[in-house]
Structure formats: structure tokens, C-alpha cells
Design a protein around this motif. Structure first.
Motif, mmCIF file in Angstrom:
data_model
loop_
_atom_site.group_PDB
_atom_site.id
_atom_site.type_symbol
_atom_site.label_atom_id
_atom_site.label_comp_id
_atom_site.label_asym_id
_atom_site.label_seq_id
_atom_site.Cartn_x
_atom_site.Cartn_y
_atom_site.Cartn_z
ATOM 1 N N ASP A 2 0.784 -1.186 -0.199
ATOM 2 C CA ASP A 2 -0.169 -0.131 -0.060
ATOM 3 C C ASP A 2 0.889 1.380 -0.110
ATOM 4 O O ASP A 2 0.478 2.286 -0.596
ATOM 5 C CB ASP A 2 -0.802 0.024 1.142
ATOM 6 C CG ASP A 2 -1.876 -1.105 1.408
ATOM 7 O OD1 ASP A 2 -2.289 -1.289 0.093
ATOM 8 O OD2 ASP A 2 -2.405 -1.638 2.285
ATOM 9 N N LYS A 43 2.069 -2.664 4.166
ATOM 10 C CA LYS A 43 0.613 -3.299 3.948
ATOM 11 C C LYS A 43 -0.067 -3.320 5.133
ATOM 12 O O LYS A 43 0.173 -3.776 6.034
ATOM 13 C CB LYS A 43 0.597 -4.467 3.128
ATOM 14 C CG LYS A 43 -0.672 -4.715 2.613
ATOM 15 C CD LYS A 43 -0.466 -6.078 1.438
ATOM 16 C CE LYS A 43 -1.972 -6.292 1.032
ATOM 17 N NZ LYS A 43 -2.540 -5.144 0.236
ATOM 18 N N LYS A 49 -4.931 3.836 3.025
ATOM 19 C CA LYS A 49 -3.593 3.717 2.887
ATOM 20 C C LYS A 49 -3.045 5.291 2.828
ATOM 21 O O LYS A 49 -1.913 5.364 3.362
ATOM 22 C CB LYS A 49 -3.103 3.045 1.483
ATOM 23 C CG LYS A 49 -3.848 3.764 0.329
ATOM 24 C CD LYS A 49 -3.506 2.822 -1.014
ATOM 25 C CE LYS A 49 -4.246 3.287 -2.137
ATOM 26 N NZ LYS A 49 -4.021 2.216 -3.396
ATOM 27 N N VAL A 68 2.618 6.680 -1.740
ATOM 28 C CA VAL A 68 1.212 5.954 -1.652
ATOM 29 C C VAL A 68 0.998 5.292 -2.989
ATOM 30 O O VAL A 68 1.144 5.834 -4.053
ATOM 31 C CB VAL A 68 0.017 6.819 -1.480
ATOM 32 C CG1 VAL A 68 -1.398 5.907 -1.353
ATOM 33 C CG2 VAL A 68 0.162 7.400 -0.274
ATOM 34 N N GLU A 70 -0.766 3.722 -5.842
ATOM 35 C CA GLU A 70 -2.153 3.786 -6.506
ATOM 36 C C GLU A 70 -2.480 2.729 -7.505
ATOM 37 O O GLU A 70 -3.532 2.431 -7.874
ATOM 38 C CB GLU A 70 -2.201 5.322 -7.309
ATOM 39 C CG GLU A 70 -2.251 6.386 -6.271
ATOM 40 C CD GLU A 70 -3.522 6.360 -5.301
ATOM 41 O OE1 GLU A 70 -4.580 6.095 -5.809
ATOM 42 O OE2 GLU A 70 -3.393 6.897 -4.299
ATOM 43 N N CYS A 152 2.779 5.692 -8.167
ATOM 44 C CA CYS A 152 2.559 6.264 -6.662
ATOM 45 C C CYS A 152 2.623 7.766 -6.681
ATOM 46 O O CYS A 152 3.032 8.549 -7.631
ATOM 47 C CB CYS A 152 3.873 5.876 -5.859
ATOM 48 S SG CYS A 152 4.527 4.216 -6.048
#
Length: 364
Positions: A2, A43, A49, A68, A70, A152
């Protein structure tokens, strides 16, 4: 995964331990995945997240950058482009600026630049946003680990050495011609002091350094001092050449007698550093006027100050730190910082406006 956390190499386990403590037992934290140093995978099933990323950013100083995740896709340029466009649609607006930051780990048939160019072109087309490789408001990260690519969004900001509107000091430091008195003492002390002075003048890449004699000096001491100064310059110069992404000025060294030096520089600005002078920021406008000239000569004493008779021939006598007599090896750094601060207050320094790399803007 995540969240991807980037940390200093060797700090992966420490960062992972702190992240685990912050997030609690439900989080899965993996330091150095696939053996890659400086990386921690995080995670937490069922958790937000973005909330995790913000918590890590706020509580874990070992986390240099928090990203993060995505999208996770195969490490194929077409797949990465598709995923990046999907993320960009909801992340980047037409009035934003963006840049693609790609880091590859593993062996691939494409380079990081290939991904930057391809993805950048697609994101620009779909969002209408402009590319800004230096200070993008919305950077997009592509982190590739062998056969997997993560698209990300950063939860932490970017820090850069040179940002728009920062003053540019190097051209003004290059105008400085330092006149440094010989440091006297036992040979070991002279060598240490000379090396420190040499490293200092090279650090700031001043225009020139002249070692000044104002009374008889033992030949052995003079030789040791000059040799140490040149060794200090060379030592710092070699580091700069390896680490800087630009040409480096190597400071030349001369030797002159003080009073002849003052006569030879008649008509040029001469500044004496001495506690009896005006505080440097109180004469900032005058300094700005002097630095409009090609060369500004600045005299620095050693143990004993510049003879007062020279003050009459000086354009300015300045005090760098009121109530403090600065040690000889700290004068050059103090002088450089004080001068640049005063010139910036006087609005004399140009500002960095950003690179104008048309080729990169066209490609992306």
C-alpha cells in the motif's frame, strides 16, 4: 503493498521497526524487499492507505520519502503508461505542473528516461498540465521492482538545493579577492590552519587568494603555510569535481607584501574585516555598490589584525559578528555567509528562475 517508504541505506530495519510500532500489529512491514536497500514495503489490509502514509510521515523521521501506491502493474512500458494515465486523471488538474520520477530496480529493456518521456507525454496529453522537472506541484512516481511497477503519489514533499527565487551567490563570490595574512606558530598548527583556510576558500570558490606578508616571516613557516593552503584547496576541489553537476572554479593562490598589495589595488574596492568596523548589514547598500565592480578585495588578519594604517586606504571596514573575535579558520566561512546575507538584504543578488530545457519540455 500500500505504501513504499524510502529511507537511507542501512536504515531499513530501523525504519521498519518504528513503522510497525506506529501502525500497530495489523500492519505488514517488509524492510529491504528483494534485497533492495533503502526501501520498506508497508501493507495494512482494511486500512486507509493515505492515513497510513500520513501517519508514517508524521511519526517516523527515518522515512525520507513516503509514497502511496495507486496502481500495481507489470513492468511493461505500455502497462505503466496506461496505469499512470488513470492515476493522473484524478490527481493532476490542467492548472497543475507535473513531472514523472522513475526509479528502476532490476534488468529491463527500457531505461528510466524512456518511461519518463513516454508517460510524461501521455499524462500531458490527457491532463493538459505543463511539465516542470524542477518544482512540480504534482510529481508522479514510478517505482519498478524487477517485474512489477508501482505508480505512486507522494505523501511527502520534495526538497531541492536550488529552487526558484533562491538568490544566486556564486557569481558574487567569484568577485572576491581575499588577502589572507600568514598564520604563524609551531609548524603543526600552521599546517592545520593553512589546510582549513584552503578548504574554506575553495568551498566558496572565491576569485583568488593572496597570502599577504606584512613583516618578516620564517621561511619554513611560510613554506608550510602555503603548502597547506594549496593542499586544502586541492582536497576540497577534488570533492567538488566528483559531486557537483557543474564546472568548478579552482582558487588560484598568490603571495604579495601587504602594503604593495594595497598600492597595486588602488582604485579598486578594498574591504577590511575588523571588530572596529561597521556591522556588515549596516553597510549593505554600500557593499551592493562595491559588488557592482569586477573585483572586491577583502583583507583578513591572522592572530593580529590588519594594521590600522591600512584602514585609511580601505573603502569599508566591516565587523562580521559584533562582540565576537572570530578564530582565523572561521573567518572565511563567516565572511562569505555575512556578505551574501547583506547583499540579499540589499536585493543585489539575482534570483534563480529555473532551467529552460526546451528539449526536455518537447519530449515530455
Amino acid at each position: 503493498m500500500d505504501v513504499i517508504v524510502k529511507t537511507r541505506r542501512g536504515f531499513e530495519k530501523i525504519a521498519a521497526s518504528h513503522i510497525g510500532e506506529v501502525l500497530g500489529p495489523g500492519a505488514e512491514v517488509e524492510p529491504a524487499p528483494f534485497g533492495y536497500l533503502g526501501i520498506v514495503f508497508v501493507k495494512a489490509p482494511g486500512s486507509d492507505k493515505w492515513a497510513l502514509a500520513q501517519l508514517i510521515a508524521q511519526k517516523v523521521p527515518e522515512a525520507d520519502r513516503v509514497l502511496v501506491v495507486e496502481k500495481l502493474v507489470p513492468a511493461d512500458p505500455a502497462e505503466i503508461e496506461k496505469a499512470a494515465v488513470e492515476v493522473a486523471k484524478r490527481y493532476i488538474n490542467p492548472d497543475d505542473t507535473f513531472a514523472i520520477r522513475t526509479t528502476r530496480r532490476g534488468s529491463h529493456t527500457f531505461s528510466s528516461i524512456d518511461i519518463n518521456v513516454r508517460v510524461g507525454a501521455a499524462v500531458k496529453e490527457i491532463t493538459g498540465a505543463n511539465v516542470d522537472l524542477e518544482e512540480p506541484t504534482k510529481p508522479l512516481y514510478v517505482e519498478i521492482f524487477q517485474d512489477t511497477a508501482a505508480v505512486c503519489i507522494p505523501a511527502t514533499g520534495e526538497y531541492r538545493k536550488l529552487r526558484r527565487d533562491k538568490p544566486l551567490a556564486l557569481g558574487y563570490l567569484r568577485k572576491v579577492a581575499l588577502g589572507q595574512f600568514v598564520y604563524e606558530g609551531d609548524e603543526e598548527a600552521v599546517r592545520k590552519m593553512g589546510e582549513r583556510i584552503g578548504r574554506a576558500v575553495q568551498t566558496f570558490e572565491v576569485g583568488e587568494l593572496t597570502i599577504l606578508l606584512h613583516k618578516p616571516v620564517q621561511g619554513r613557516a611560510l613554506r608550510a603555510f602555503i603548502q597547506a593552503v594549496e593542499e586544502g584547496i586541492e582536497s576540497r576541489y577534488q570533492i567538488q569535481v566528483k559531486s557537483y553537476g557543474r564546472a568548478v572554479w579552482k582558487v588560484p593562490v598568490y603571495v604579495y607584501e601587504l602594503y604593495q598589495y594595497v598600492r597595486a589595488r588602488e582604485g579598486e574596492p578594498i574591504v577590511v574585516t575588523d571588530p572596529k568596523g561597521e556591522y556588515v548589514t549596516h553597510v549593505k547598500e554600500k557593499l551592493a555598490e562595491l559588488f557592482s565592480r569586477e573585483r572586491v578585495n577583502i583583507l583578513i588578519g591572522a592572530r593580529e589584525g590588519v594594521p590600522p594604517g591600512v584602514f585609511r586606504f580601505a573603502t569599508l571596514v566591516v565587523d562580521l559578528v559584533p562582540q565576537v573575535t572570530i578564530a582565523t579558520d572561521f573567518v572565511v566561512p563567516s565572511l562569505a555567509i555575512a556578505l551574501i546575507s547583506a547583499l540579499e538584504e540589499a536585493k543585489a543578488l539575482p534570483k534563480y528562475t529555473g532551467r529552460r530545457d526546451k528539449k526536455l519540455r518537447t519530449l515530455t
